[in-house]
Design an enzyme around this catalytic site. Structure first.
Site, short mmCIF file in Angstrom:
data_model
loop_
_atom_site.label_atom_id
_atom_site.label_comp_id
_atom_site.label_asym_id
_atom_site.label_seq_id
_atom_site.Cartn_x
_atom_site.Cartn_y
_atom_site.Cartn_z
N LYS A 1 0.87 -1.18 0.00
CA LYS A 1 0.00 0.00 0.00
C LYS A 1 0.90 1.23 0.00
O LYS A 1 2.06 1.15 0.40
CB LYS A 1 -0.86 -0.02 1.27
CG LYS A 1 -2.11 0.78 1.21
CD LYS A 1 -3.32 0.00 0.73
CE LYS A 1 -4.55 0.86 0.69
NZ LYS A 1 -5.73 0.15 0.26
N VAL B 1 -17.62 3.87 -2.28
CA VAL B 1 -18.16 2.54 -1.95
C VAL B 1 -19.52 2.68 -1.26
O VAL B 1 -20.48 2.00 -1.62
CB VAL B 1 -17.20 1.76 -1.03
CG1 VAL B 1 -17.77 0.38 -0.73
CG2 VAL B 1 -15.82 1.63 -1.66
N GLY C 1 -20.33 6.89 5.99
CA GLY C 1 -19.44 7.18 4.85
C GLY C 1 -20.11 6.78 3.56
O GLY C 1 -20.28 5.61 3.27
N GLY D 1 -19.20 7.65 0.37
CA GLY D 1 -18.33 8.00 -0.75
C GLY D 1 -18.47 7.00 -1.88
O GLY D 1 -19.55 6.47 -2.13
P1 NAD Z 1 -14.26 7.87 -0.33
O1 NAD Z 1 -13.19 8.83 0.03
O2 NAD Z 1 -14.87 7.92 -1.66
O3 NAD Z 1 -15.46 7.96 0.73
C1 NAD Z 1 -15.27 8.10 2.10
C2 NAD Z 1 -16.47 8.88 2.64
O4 NAD Z 1 -16.37 8.89 4.06
C3 NAD Z 1 -16.51 10.34 2.18
O5 NAD Z 1 -17.81 10.65 1.71
C4 NAD Z 1 -16.14 11.12 3.44
O6 NAD Z 1 -16.76 12.40 3.49
C5 NAD Z 1 -16.68 10.19 4.51
N1 NAD Z 1 -16.07 10.39 5.82
C6 NAD Z 1 -14.77 10.64 6.13
N2 NAD Z 1 -14.62 10.73 7.45
C7 NAD Z 1 -15.84 10.52 8.00
C8 NAD Z 1 -16.35 10.48 9.32
N3 NAD Z 1 -15.56 10.69 10.37
N4 NAD Z 1 -17.65 10.21 9.50
C9 NAD Z 1 -18.49 10.00 8.45
N5 NAD Z 1 -18.06 10.05 7.17
C10 NAD Z 1 -16.77 10.29 6.95
O7 NAD Z 1 -13.63 6.41 -0.02
P2 NAD Z 1 -14.13 5.02 -0.58
O8 NAD Z 1 -13.35 4.69 -1.80
O9 NAD Z 1 -15.62 4.99 -0.62
O10 NAD Z 1 -13.61 4.04 0.57
C11 NAD Z 1 -14.26 3.99 1.82
C12 NAD Z 1 -13.50 3.04 2.73
O11 NAD Z 1 -13.45 1.72 2.15
C13 NAD Z 1 -12.04 3.43 2.97
O12 NAD Z 1 -11.67 3.07 4.29
C14 NAD Z 1 -11.26 2.57 1.98
O13 NAD Z 1 -9.95 2.30 2.40
C15 NAD Z 1 -12.11 1.30 2.00
N6 NAD Z 1 -11.99 0.52 0.79
C16 NAD Z 1 -12.30 1.06 -0.40
C17 NAD Z 1 -12.19 0.29 -1.57
C18 NAD Z 1 -12.54 0.86 -2.91
O14 NAD Z 1 -12.69 0.08 -3.87
N7 NAD Z 1 -12.73 2.15 -3.04
C19 NAD Z 1 -11.77 -1.03 -1.48
C20 NAD Z 1 -11.48 -1.58 -0.23
C21 NAD Z 1 -11.59 -0.78 0.91
#
Ligand code: NAD
Length: 368
Positions: free
Chosen positions: A94, A198, A194, A196
């Protein structure tokens, strides 16, 4: 294997690198620094027994450099076990870039980061994580082939998040079957923290099935948008961990299950996308088990994204990606079963099976 993780602050007090627990047998940690572009990045290669280390790059405004180091070490270790539990021939790695993705990310900075990735000659292959877009991976692709998650127009698999969400949905259904006796989520109260890349896709799956979804996010604009698009309730209480829900889905940042929250959680199932949800996997995993809360291991159920980007290396198609991701349902049930039979937490069960696979491969590799 049983690393008890520290915070960045605690880490500072310990031996600077090898002596601290998050290090957990990392093979290589690379510090990347470029004054011209302002790039400060850390690449962690945890384990390459199963293959080259594949894992996304996160750009985040860390409070301290120690927090960034701690995060990359925790994340890369998680990737090793994620790949092994999912049966992918890749190792765990990572990267983190220190800085605000909204204001400090430039094409020059991403290109320079790509050059550092390239200098590792394929030992580390990157992809997107928090703070990254497919277009950023396209920029990295300009300087190195060791990148996945590039846009479809450039021969990539695009944004992995919808596939990650599908895997989380499958893992959540398996957890519901185990805990409630049925994998039907219609009528179940689910809190998605969250929304975002996902989280929003997960809300889509859940509302289509008829789950009663509540959403929480620090981004108010996004909350209103997702709420009206999917008819989801916005959480308005004082403390979301006390929310009266059946399922809690952490889909923001890690370590939300910690000393402050673990005794408050009312949900009977925890199943979400965030990496490293348990601040301390031994302590908090055990407390959840004692409290009768079923925890679907994060690195298992959020593997859809890595399955998707891995396809860019393994050359399988969308149908195969979705079949493998759907199989997270079966693997999750197998892990629950293993945990019961061996009297351990679900997290430990997933970790043990993954580690056994790595050990077995190590023996096979040594015979070649
Ligand atoms: P993203 O940045 O698109 O979304 C994250 C969301 O969480 C945002 O809308 C942000 O405003 C919100 N957020 C941040 N801090 C917060 C808090 N304290 N309380 C409430 N909301 C909060 O990220 P993503 O790509 O959707 O990934 C989300 C999580 O899943 C991350 O931990 C990432 O490591 C994990 N993940 C993602 C993927 C992927 O394919 N994108 C794969 C495996 C794991």
């Amino acid at each position: 294997m049983d690393a008890t993780f520290t915070t960045g602050k605690e880490l500072q007090k310990m031996d600077p690198v090898f002596g601290q627990l998050s290090f957990d047998d990392h093979e290589q940690v690379v510090f990347c620094n470029d004054k011209d572009t302002g790039l400060k990045a850390i690449i962690g290669i945890h384990n390459s027994v199963m293959g080259p280390a594949l894992g996304g790059t996160r750009m985040f405004n860390y409070a301290t450099e120690w927090d960034a180091l701690n995060d990359v070490l925790r994340l890369s270790r998680g990737m090793t076990y994620k790949a092994a539990i999912t049966g992918l021939d890749i190792g765990g790695g990572k990267a983190v870039i220190l800085g605000d993705a909204k204001t400090q990310k430039t094409p020059e900075l991403m290109r320079k980061f790509g050059e550092f990735v390239h200098s590792l000659s394929g030992r580390y292959i990157t992809a997107e994580d928090v703070g990254m877009e497919t277009s950023d991976m396209d920029t990295v692709r300009d300087v190195t082939p060791y990148v996945t998650g590039i846009s479809e127009s450039r021969g990539g698999s695009g944004n992995p998040s919808p596939v990650t969400a599908f895997g989380v949905y499958m893992g959540m259904k398996a957890a519901a079957k185990q805990q409630f006796g049925s994998d039907v989520l219609a009528g179940k109260k689910v809190l998605v923290q969250g929304i975002g890349h996902v989280g929003e896709n997960l809300v889509d799956y859940l509302t289509k099935e008829g789950a009663v979804v509540t959403i929480a996010d620090i981004n108010q604009e996004k909350l209103y948008e997702v709420s009206s698009k999917y008819n989801a309730k916005i959480f308005t209480g004082a403390d979301l961990y006390t929310a009266d829900v059946d399922i809690y889905a952490p889909c923001a940042m890690g370590a939300t299950i910690n000393d402050d929250t673990v005794y408050k959680i009312n949900a009977k199932v925890i199943a979400g996308a965030a990496n490293n949800q348990l601040a301390n996997e031994n302590v908090h995993g055990a407390i959840l088990q004692e409290r009768g809360i079923l925890y679907a291991p994060d690195f298992l159920i959020n593997a859809g994204g890595i399955i998707n980007v891995y396809a860019e290396i393994a050359h399988y198609d969308k149908a195969e990606i979705m079949r493998r991701t759907e199989n997270i349902y079966n693997t999750t049930l197998e892990i629950f079963d293993y945990a019961i039979k061996n009297g351990m937490t679900t997290y430990k069960a997933a970790l043990t099976i993954a580690q056994n696979r790595i050990n077995q491969r190590k023996i096979e590799n040594s015979k070649k």
